[in-house]
Design a protein around this motif. Structure first.
Motif, PDB file in Angstrom:
ATOM      1  N   ASP A  48     -19.143 -55.956   1.324  1.00 38.12           N
ATOM      2  CA  ASP A  48     -18.940 -57.171   2.149  1.00 38.12           C
ATOM      3  C   ASP A  48     -20.213 -57.302   3.196  1.00 38.12           C
ATOM      4  O   ASP A  48     -20.614 -56.492   3.745  1.00 38.12           O
ATOM      5  CB  ASP A  48     -17.645 -56.809   2.710  1.00 38.12           C
ATOM      6  CG  ASP A  48     -16.460 -56.828   1.913  1.00 38.12           C
ATOM      7  OD1 ASP A  48     -16.732 -57.433   1.014  1.00 38.12           O
ATOM      8  OD2 ASP A  48     -15.522 -56.272   2.311  1.00 38.12           O
ATOM      9  N   GLY A  49     -20.232 -58.607   3.400  1.00 39.21           N
ATOM     10  CA  GLY A  49     -21.144 -59.158   4.378  1.00 39.21           C
ATOM     11  C   GLY A  49     -22.722 -59.108   4.122  1.00 39.21           C
ATOM     12  O   GLY A  49     -23.378 -59.631   4.993  1.00 39.21           O
ATOM     13  N   ILE A  50     -23.135 -58.816   2.861  1.00 37.71           N
ATOM     14  CA  ILE A  50     -24.275 -59.088   2.568  1.00 37.71           C
ATOM     15  C   ILE A  50     -24.439 -59.805   1.218  1.00 37.71           C
ATOM     16  O   ILE A  50     -23.723 -60.113   0.355  1.00 37.71           O
ATOM     17  CB  ILE A  50     -25.182 -57.601   2.131  1.00 37.71           C
ATOM     18  CG1 ILE A  50     -24.568 -56.945   0.668  1.00 37.71           C
ATOM     19  CG2 ILE A  50     -25.179 -56.612   3.339  1.00 37.71           C
ATOM     20  CD1 ILE A  50     -25.233 -55.941   0.382  1.00 37.71           C
ATOM     21  N   THR A  54     -30.306 -61.281   2.509  1.00 37.14           N
ATOM     22  CA  THR A  54     -29.938 -60.455   3.259  1.00 37.14           C
ATOM     23  C   THR A  54     -31.288 -59.452   3.662  1.00 37.14           C
ATOM     24  O   THR A  54     -31.937 -58.787   2.667  1.00 37.14           O
ATOM     25  CB  THR A  54     -28.578 -59.410   3.040  1.00 37.14           C
ATOM     26  OG1 THR A  54     -27.477 -60.026   3.139  1.00 37.14           O
ATOM     27  CG2 THR A  54     -28.460 -58.618   4.384  1.00 37.14           C
ATOM     28  N   ASP A  55     -31.558 -59.043   5.063  1.00 41.07           N
ATOM     29  CA  ASP A  55     -32.667 -58.050   5.425  1.00 41.07           C
ATOM     30  C   ASP A  55     -32.430 -56.749   4.843  1.00 41.07           C
ATOM     31  O   ASP A  55     -31.214 -56.210   4.920  1.00 41.07           O
ATOM     32  CB  ASP A  55     -32.773 -58.024   6.821  1.00 41.07           C
ATOM     33  CG  ASP A  55     -33.526 -59.374   7.375  1.00 41.07           C
ATOM     34  OD1 ASP A  55     -33.826 -60.473   6.467  1.00 41.07           O
ATOM     35  OD2 ASP A  55     -33.609 -59.474   8.684  1.00 41.07           O
ATOM     36  N   LEU A  96     -29.157 -45.810   0.791  1.00 43.04           N
ATOM     37  CA  LEU A  96     -28.936 -47.088   1.275  1.00 43.04           C
ATOM     38  C   LEU A  96     -27.530 -47.206   2.117  1.00 43.04           C
ATOM     39  O   LEU A  96     -26.539 -46.681   1.645  1.00 43.04           O
ATOM     40  CB  LEU A  96     -29.022 -48.068   0.304  1.00 43.04           C
ATOM     41  CG  LEU A  96     -30.233 -48.317  -0.399  1.00 43.04           C
ATOM     42  CD1 LEU A  96     -30.119 -49.520  -1.401  1.00 43.04           C
ATOM     43  CD2 LEU A  96     -31.401 -48.691   0.668  1.00 43.04           C
ATOM     44  N   ALA A  97     -27.518 -47.829   3.234  1.00 40.08           N
ATOM     45  CA  ALA A  97     -26.109 -48.118   3.948  1.00 40.08           C
ATOM     46  C   ALA A  97     -26.243 -49.666   4.488  1.00 40.08           C
ATOM     47  O   ALA A  97     -27.299 -50.225   4.639  1.00 40.08           O
ATOM     48  CB  ALA A  97     -26.119 -47.109   5.095  1.00 40.08           C
ATOM     49  N   ILE A  98     -25.079 -50.317   4.272  1.00 42.42           N
ATOM     50  CA  ILE A  98     -24.671 -51.642   4.986  1.00 42.42           C
ATOM     51  C   ILE A  98     -24.417 -51.381   6.244  1.00 42.42           C
ATOM     52  O   ILE A  98     -23.358 -50.653   6.463  1.00 42.42           O
ATOM     53  CB  ILE A  98     -23.764 -52.146   3.986  1.00 42.42           C
ATOM     54  CG1 ILE A  98     -24.193 -52.339   2.682  1.00 42.42           C
ATOM     55  CG2 ILE A  98     -23.523 -53.648   4.883  1.00 42.42           C
ATOM     56  CD1 ILE A  98     -23.212 -53.035   1.676  1.00 42.42           C
ATOM     57  N   SER A  99     -25.071 -51.934   7.222  1.00 45.41           N
ATOM     58  CA  SER A  99     -24.852 -51.576   8.613  1.00 45.41           C
ATOM     59  C   SER A  99     -24.743 -52.950   9.382  1.00 45.41           C
ATOM     60  O   SER A  99     -25.247 -54.111   8.712  1.00 45.41           O
ATOM     61  CB  SER A  99     -26.263 -50.977   9.318  1.00 45.41           C
ATOM     62  OG  SER A  99     -26.375 -49.557   8.742  1.00 45.41           O
ATOM     63  N   SER A 100     -24.125 -52.746  10.486  1.00 44.23           N
ATOM     64  CA  SER A 100     -23.938 -54.113  11.161  1.00 44.23           C
ATOM     65  C   SER A 100     -24.944 -53.926  12.389  1.00 44.23           C
ATOM     66  O   SER A 100     -25.125 -53.126  12.961  1.00 44.23           O
ATOM     67  CB  SER A 100     -22.384 -53.995  11.678  1.00 44.23           C
ATOM     68  OG  SER A 100     -22.099 -55.224  12.552  1.00 44.23           O
ATOM     69  N   GLU A 101     -25.124 -55.416  12.877  1.00 42.46           N
ATOM     70  CA  GLU A 101     -25.987 -55.516  13.949  1.00 42.46           C
ATOM     71  C   GLU A 101     -25.307 -55.673  15.356  1.00 42.46           C
ATOM     72  O   GLU A 101     -25.932 -55.633  16.401  1.00 42.46           O
ATOM     73  CB  GLU A 101     -26.794 -57.023  13.812  1.00 42.46           C
ATOM     74  CG  GLU A 101     -27.808 -57.105  12.765  1.00 42.46           C
ATOM     75  CD  GLU A 101     -28.466 -58.530  12.650  1.00 42.46           C
ATOM     76  OE1 GLU A 101     -27.882 -59.375  13.233  1.00 42.46           O
ATOM     77  OE2 GLU A 101     -29.431 -58.666  11.977  1.00 42.46           O
ATOM     78  N   GLY A 102     -24.072 -55.558  15.122  1.00 44.32           N
ATOM     79  CA  GLY A 102     -23.119 -55.309  16.489  1.00 44.32           C
ATOM     80  C   GLY A 102     -21.863 -56.189  16.134  1.00 44.32           C
ATOM     81  O   GLY A 102     -21.493 -56.345  15.114  1.00 44.32           O
ATOM     82  N   LEU A 103     -21.048 -56.271  17.220  1.00 44.96           N
ATOM     83  CA  LEU A 103     -19.765 -56.581  16.776  1.00 44.96           C
ATOM     84  C   LEU A 103     -19.763 -57.941  16.233  1.00 44.96           C
ATOM     85  O   LEU A 103     -19.034 -58.305  15.457  1.00 44.96           O
ATOM     86  CB  LEU A 103     -18.939 -56.590  18.243  1.00 44.96           C
ATOM     87  CG  LEU A 103     -17.258 -56.796  18.202  1.00 44.96           C
ATOM     88  CD1 LEU A 103     -16.764 -55.767  17.370  1.00 44.96           C
ATOM     89  CD2 LEU A 103     -16.628 -56.573  19.599  1.00 44.96           C
ATOM     90  N   LEU A 104     -20.418 -59.006  16.914  1.00 48.03           N
ATOM     91  CA  LEU A 104     -20.516 -60.254  16.209  1.00 48.03           C
ATOM     92  C   LEU A 104     -21.604 -60.438  15.480  1.00 48.03           C
ATOM     93  O   LEU A 104     -21.745 -61.604  15.006  1.00 48.03           O
ATOM     94  CB  LEU A 104     -20.364 -61.313  17.865  1.00 48.03           C
ATOM     95  CG  LEU A 104     -18.982 -61.198  18.292  1.00 48.03           C
ATOM     96  CD1 LEU A 104     -19.129 -61.917  19.376  1.00 48.03           C
ATOM     97  CD2 LEU A 104     -17.785 -61.526  17.522  1.00 48.03           C
ATOM     98  N   GLY A 105     -22.760 -59.676  15.252  1.00 46.42           N
ATOM     99  CA  GLY A 105     -23.707 -59.762  14.259  1.00 46.42           C
ATOM    100  C   GLY A 105     -23.570 -59.762  12.991  1.00 46.42           C
ATOM    101  O   GLY A 105     -22.298 -59.321  12.438  1.00 46.42           O
ATOM    102  N   GLY A 131     -21.153 -48.132   1.339  1.00 42.89           N
ATOM    103  CA  GLY A 131     -20.708 -49.646   1.738  1.00 42.89           C
ATOM    104  C   GLY A 131     -20.460 -50.009   3.098  1.00 42.89           C
ATOM    105  O   GLY A 131     -20.722 -49.072   4.002  1.00 42.89           O
ATOM    106  N   SER A 132     -20.041 -51.201   3.292  1.00 41.58           N
ATOM    107  CA  SER A 132     -19.684 -51.786   4.387  1.00 41.58           C
ATOM    108  C   SER A 132     -18.320 -51.166   4.972  1.00 41.58           C
ATOM    109  O   SER A 132     -17.582 -50.883   4.284  1.00 41.58           O
ATOM    110  CB  SER A 132     -19.682 -53.092   4.340  1.00 41.58           C
ATOM    111  OG  SER A 132     -18.940 -53.671   3.368  1.00 41.58           O
TER     112      SER A 132
END
Length: 154
Positions: A48-50, A54-55, A96-105, A131-132
């Motif tokens: 989810d989210g990529i 995606t970078d 590999l991990a799916i990471s978040s740039e922040g709460l709204l990123g 995964g995410s």
């Protein structure tokens, strides 16, 4: 006749500025015409989210991008292919991990390097993935656990 020359010069200036903006935007987003890279594949339980494009980052620095994603119908996992810039050697025990740039990123794929002296070759599969994490499900667990703790016991 003088008006035509001034219109041509003004048009050329506008065209040159437009080309400059396109080149600037390409450099800003990391797009390049002939960037050498190699591909690695991985399988995520939840991607989810990529999306494609995606970078892919290592130590916070963009070193590649996601080039393809598809569902594996046998395992029900998200098969993902990433490209990594040539010259960036990824140890073969990396994850590999799916990471978040922040709460709204947005999300990105993070390479968590291992300590092996051996490196992945182009086309290799990265076995260790994370995964995410769904922020909504985390909040629901927090709220749900809080309600259960506050309920009186009989």
């Amino acid at each position: 006749m003088a008006e035509n020359k001034s219109e041509i010069i003004a048009g050329a200036v506008v065209l040159a500025v437009a080309v400059g903006f396109v080149v600037y935007a390409g450099k800003l987003t990391g797009a390049s015409a002939g960037g050498d890279s190699y591909e690695l594949s991985a399988s995520f339980r939840s991607a989810d989210g990529i999306t494609v494009g995606t970078d892919v980052r290592l130590a916070g620095v963009k070193v590649g991008r996601v080039t393809s994603m598809e569902l594996d119908p046998q395992t029900y996992r998200a098969g993902t292919t990433i490209s990594v810039a040539e010259g960036i050697d990824v140890p073969d025990d990396s994850a590999l991990a799916i990471s978040s740039e922040g709460l709204l990123g947005g999300n990105y794929v993070e390479i968590l390097p291992g300590g092996s002296p051996m490196y992945f070759a182009p086309g290799d599969q990265i076995e260790f993935t994370q995964g995410s994490v769904s922020l909504v499900s985390l909040l629901m667990k927090f709220v749900g656990d809080d309600d259960a703790a506050a309920a009186p016991s009989e």
